[in-house]
Design a protein around this motif. Structure first.
Motif, PDB file in Angstrom:
ATOM      1  N   LEU A 103     -10.403  -0.866  -3.731  1.00 36.99           N
ATOM      2  CA  LEU A 103      -9.695   0.339  -3.295  1.00 36.99           C
ATOM      3  C   LEU A 103      -9.779   0.512  -1.786  1.00 36.99           C
ATOM      4  O   LEU A 103      -8.805   0.918  -1.141  1.00 36.99           O
ATOM      5  N   ASP A 104     -10.927   0.192  -1.201  1.00 36.40           N
ATOM      6  CA  ASP A 104     -11.060   0.260   0.256  1.00 36.40           C
ATOM      7  C   ASP A 104     -10.114  -0.727   0.927  1.00 36.40           C
ATOM      8  O   ASP A 104      -9.465  -0.406   1.933  1.00 36.40           O
ATOM      9  N   SER A 105     -10.026  -1.938   0.392  1.00 37.35           N
ATOM     10  CA  SER A 105      -9.132  -2.949   0.972  1.00 37.35           C
ATOM     11  C   SER A 105      -7.674  -2.552   0.801  1.00 37.35           C
ATOM     12  O   SER A 105      -6.848  -2.820   1.672  1.00 37.35           O
ATOM     13  N   LEU A 106      -7.346  -1.916  -0.316  1.00 42.29           N
ATOM     14  CA  LEU A 106      -5.985  -1.444  -0.527  1.00 42.29           C
ATOM     15  C   LEU A 106      -5.631  -0.378   0.502  1.00 42.29           C
ATOM     16  O   LEU A 106      -4.566  -0.425   1.125  1.00 42.29           O
ATOM     17  N   ALA A 107      -6.526   0.592   0.694  1.00 42.99           N
ATOM     18  CA  ALA A 107      -6.274   1.662   1.652  1.00 42.99           C
ATOM     19  C   ALA A 107      -6.149   1.133   3.071  1.00 42.99           C
ATOM     20  O   ALA A 107      -5.380   1.666   3.879  1.00 42.99           O
ATOM     21  N   ALA A 108      -6.886   0.045   3.382  1.00 44.98           N
ATOM     22  CA  ALA A 108      -6.848  -0.527   4.717  1.00 44.98           C
ATOM     23  C   ALA A 108      -5.667  -1.463   4.930  1.00 44.98           C
ATOM     24  O   ALA A 108      -5.497  -2.007   6.022  1.00 44.98           O
ATOM     25  N   GLY A 109      -4.851  -1.681   3.900  1.00 44.12           N
ATOM     26  CA  GLY A 109      -3.691  -2.548   4.037  1.00 44.12           C
ATOM     27  C   GLY A 109      -3.998  -4.017   3.892  1.00 44.12           C
ATOM     28  O   GLY A 109      -3.135  -4.857   4.156  1.00 44.12           O
ATOM     29  N   LYS A 110      -5.209  -4.353   3.445  1.00 44.22           N
ATOM     30  CA  LYS A 110      -5.572  -5.759   3.265  1.00 44.22           C
ATOM     31  C   LYS A 110      -5.119  -6.302   1.919  1.00 44.22           C
ATOM     32  O   LYS A 110      -5.082  -7.521   1.729  1.00 44.22           O
ATOM     33  N   LEU A 111      -4.849  -5.426   0.979  1.00 46.59           N
ATOM     34  CA  LEU A 111      -4.317  -5.804  -0.323  1.00 46.59           C
ATOM     35  C   LEU A 111      -3.072  -4.972  -0.597  1.00 46.59           C
ATOM     36  O   LEU A 111      -2.939  -3.847  -0.102  1.00 46.59           O
ATOM     37  N   ASP A 112      -2.161  -5.523  -1.395  1.00 42.07           N
ATOM     38  CA  ASP A 112      -0.922  -4.826  -1.714  1.00 42.07           C
ATOM     39  C   ASP A 112      -0.984  -4.130  -3.069  1.00 42.07           C
ATOM     40  O   ASP A 112      -0.383  -3.071  -3.262  1.00 42.07           O
ATOM     41  N   LEU A 113      -1.708  -4.726  -4.013  1.00 40.95           N
ATOM     42  CA  LEU A 113      -1.665  -4.279  -5.399  1.00 40.95           C
ATOM     43  C   LEU A 113      -3.004  -4.596  -6.057  1.00 40.95           C
ATOM     44  O   LEU A 113      -3.628  -5.612  -5.739  1.00 40.95           O
ATOM     45  N   LEU A 114      -3.424  -3.729  -6.969  1.00 40.88           N
ATOM     46  CA  LEU A 114      -4.656  -3.957  -7.701  1.00 40.88           C
ATOM     47  C   LEU A 114      -4.378  -3.996  -9.196  1.00 40.88           C
ATOM     48  O   LEU A 114      -3.558  -3.230  -9.698  1.00 40.88           O
ATOM     49  N   LEU A 115      -5.072  -4.883  -9.889  1.00 38.59           N
ATOM     50  CA  LEU A 115      -5.057  -4.957 -11.344  1.00 38.59           C
ATOM     51  C   LEU A 115      -6.470  -4.625 -11.802  1.00 38.59           C
ATOM     52  O   LEU A 115      -7.413  -5.381 -11.536  1.00 38.59           O
ATOM     53  N   LEU A 116      -6.634  -3.474 -12.463  1.00 36.94           N
ATOM     54  CA  LEU A 116      -7.964  -2.964 -12.721  1.00 36.94           C
ATOM     55  C   LEU A 116      -7.964  -2.032 -13.921  1.00 36.94           C
ATOM     56  O   LEU A 116      -6.935  -1.877 -14.580  1.00 36.94           O
ATOM     57  N   ALA A 117      -9.106  -1.435 -14.204  1.00 35.79           N
ATOM     58  CA  ALA A 117      -9.219  -0.488 -15.305  1.00 35.79           C
ATOM     59  C   ALA A 117      -9.062   0.929 -14.767  1.00 35.79           C
ATOM     60  O   ALA A 117      -9.621   1.270 -13.718  1.00 35.79           O
ATOM     61  N   LEU A 118      -8.288   1.732 -15.464  1.00 39.59           N
ATOM     62  CA  LEU A 118      -8.026   3.112 -15.069  1.00 39.59           C
ATOM     63  C   LEU A 118      -8.879   4.049 -15.923  1.00 39.59           C
ATOM     64  O   LEU A 118      -9.243   3.706 -17.052  1.00 39.59           O
ATOM     65  N   PRO A 119      -9.194   5.246 -15.391  1.00 43.68           N
ATOM     66  CA  PRO A 119      -8.802   5.776 -14.094  1.00 43.68           C
ATOM     67  C   PRO A 119      -9.672   5.228 -12.980  1.00 43.68           C
ATOM     68  O   PRO A 119     -10.706   4.605 -13.237  1.00 43.68           O
ATOM     69  N   VAL A 120      -9.246   5.476 -11.743  1.00 40.69           N
ATOM     70  CA  VAL A 120      -9.978   4.977 -10.574  1.00 40.69           C
ATOM     71  C   VAL A 120     -10.584   6.136  -9.779  1.00 40.69           C
ATOM     72  O   VAL A 120     -10.707   6.071  -8.568  1.00 40.69           O
ATOM     73  N   GLY A 121     -10.931   7.209 -10.448  1.00 42.19           N
ATOM     74  CA  GLY A 121     -11.574   8.318  -9.768  1.00 42.19           C
ATOM     75  C   GLY A 121     -10.584   9.133  -8.969  1.00 42.19           C
ATOM     76  O   GLY A 121      -9.423   9.303  -9.354  1.00 42.19           O
TER      77      GLY A 121
END
Length: 309
Positions: free
Chosen positions: A143-161
């Motif tokens: 999530l930190d990398s996504l917010a920083a623009g280092k990743l475009d998309l995440l595949l994970l378990a929801l919810p994410v807080g």
């Protein structure tokens, strides 16, 4: 006091130096990640401080960078600014050819090894021009990398807080199963009552793995802890601990179908109750111009998630 309006704006490179330093917490490793010398990175941050006419780091001989309160605020805004800049090129690429070119996908360890062998061939077949770059990590760091623009998309378990400015899309439910030693008293039952789990010594993944909390919550066991203080860093290790008669655990069906039990003498049983499961989904930055593309991936991922016949 100077204002941004009276001078040039910070450059993307300066912001990148600052964000990378915040990520690594070490000047040398941050410089290496930015492919520059440590002196170049330090000089870039000093130039940014002079430009803003404000101290971003404390300089009292600390071996590791310590951000001032203002520095932490600027660090957060720098992450958002870099993500916004990245969306400019994303918009152009999406307009030229949807689902083509680079896509930086983050995936959690309890999904990646078990889904990707089925998913990657399907993505190549359906989107032959898509160039997928993968990063496996824990949810918080993704999530930190996504917010920083280092990743475009995440595949994970929801919810994410309560992650800010993140859009999500649920794709499929992944049921939990009970894995027990062969000589466990509950192994004689065709199905394990969820009420029986509360009194058992559960082997769990260590703190930081979202599967730990999702499994306990889904089975109505919030606050439970690992039996005898044991925990593991991977599902494969958990399975070996169960086979070693150290206790029982909860496994997602995806991992079972993906071969996590291979070669292990373990008894697997469904859990009675409200079909406890975790939700697998996608997450991306809010208002991303590629949201439509990401949603277009969902049917292919859902097909790969279906249990093997």
């Amino acid at each position: 006091m100077k204002t941004l309006a009276s001078g040039p704006l910070p450059s993307p490179q300066q912001l990148r130096y600052l964000v990378t330093l915040g990520e690594f917490g070490h000047f040398g490793r941050a410089a290496e990640a930015c492919a520059v010398t440590q002196s170049t990175l330090s000089a870039g941050i000093i130039a940014l401080e002079r430009q803003l006419d404000a101290p971003l780091l404390e300089r009292r001989g600390a071996k590791r960078p310590i951000f001032t309160p203002l520095g932490l605020d600027i660090l957060r805004e720098a992450r958002h600014a870099l993500a916004a800049l990245a969306s400019v090129t994303e918009a152009a690429a999406a307009a030229r050819a949807p689902l083509s070119g680079p896509l930086r996908l983050g995936v959690i360890p309890t999904i990646g090894p078990f889904l990707l062998p089925r998913l990657m061939p399907a993505l190549r077949e359906n989107f032959p021009r898509l160039k997928l770059w993968l990063r496996e990590d824990l949810t918080d760091r993704l999530l930190d990398s996504l917010a920083a623009g280092k990743l475009d998309l995440l595949l994970l378990a929801l919810p994410v807080g309560t992650a800010a400015d993140i859009d999500t899309l649920a794709i499929a439910e992944d049921p939990f199963l009970a894995a027990l030693p062969l000589n466990h008293p509950l192994a004689s039952l065709p199905r394990i009552p969820s009420t029986a789990l509360g009194g058992e010594s559960l082997l769990l993944l260590e703190d930081g793995h979202c599967l730990r909390d999702h499994a306990l919550s889904a089975c109505g066991l919030p606050g439970a802890s690992a039996g005898e203080g044991f925990s593991a860093t991977s599902l494969h290790t958990l399975v070996q601990m169960v086979a070693g008669n150290l206790g029982m655990t909860l496994l997602p069906r995806l991992a079972v179908d993906g071969g996590v039990l291979s070669g292990a003498d373990v008894c697997l049983r469904p859990i009675d109750g409200d079909r406890p499961s975790r939700t697998i989904g996608l997450a991306w930055r809010g208002r991303s111009v590629r949201a439509g593309e990401f949603k277009g991936l969902a049917p292919v991922i859902a097909a790969a998630l279906r249990p093997a016949p």
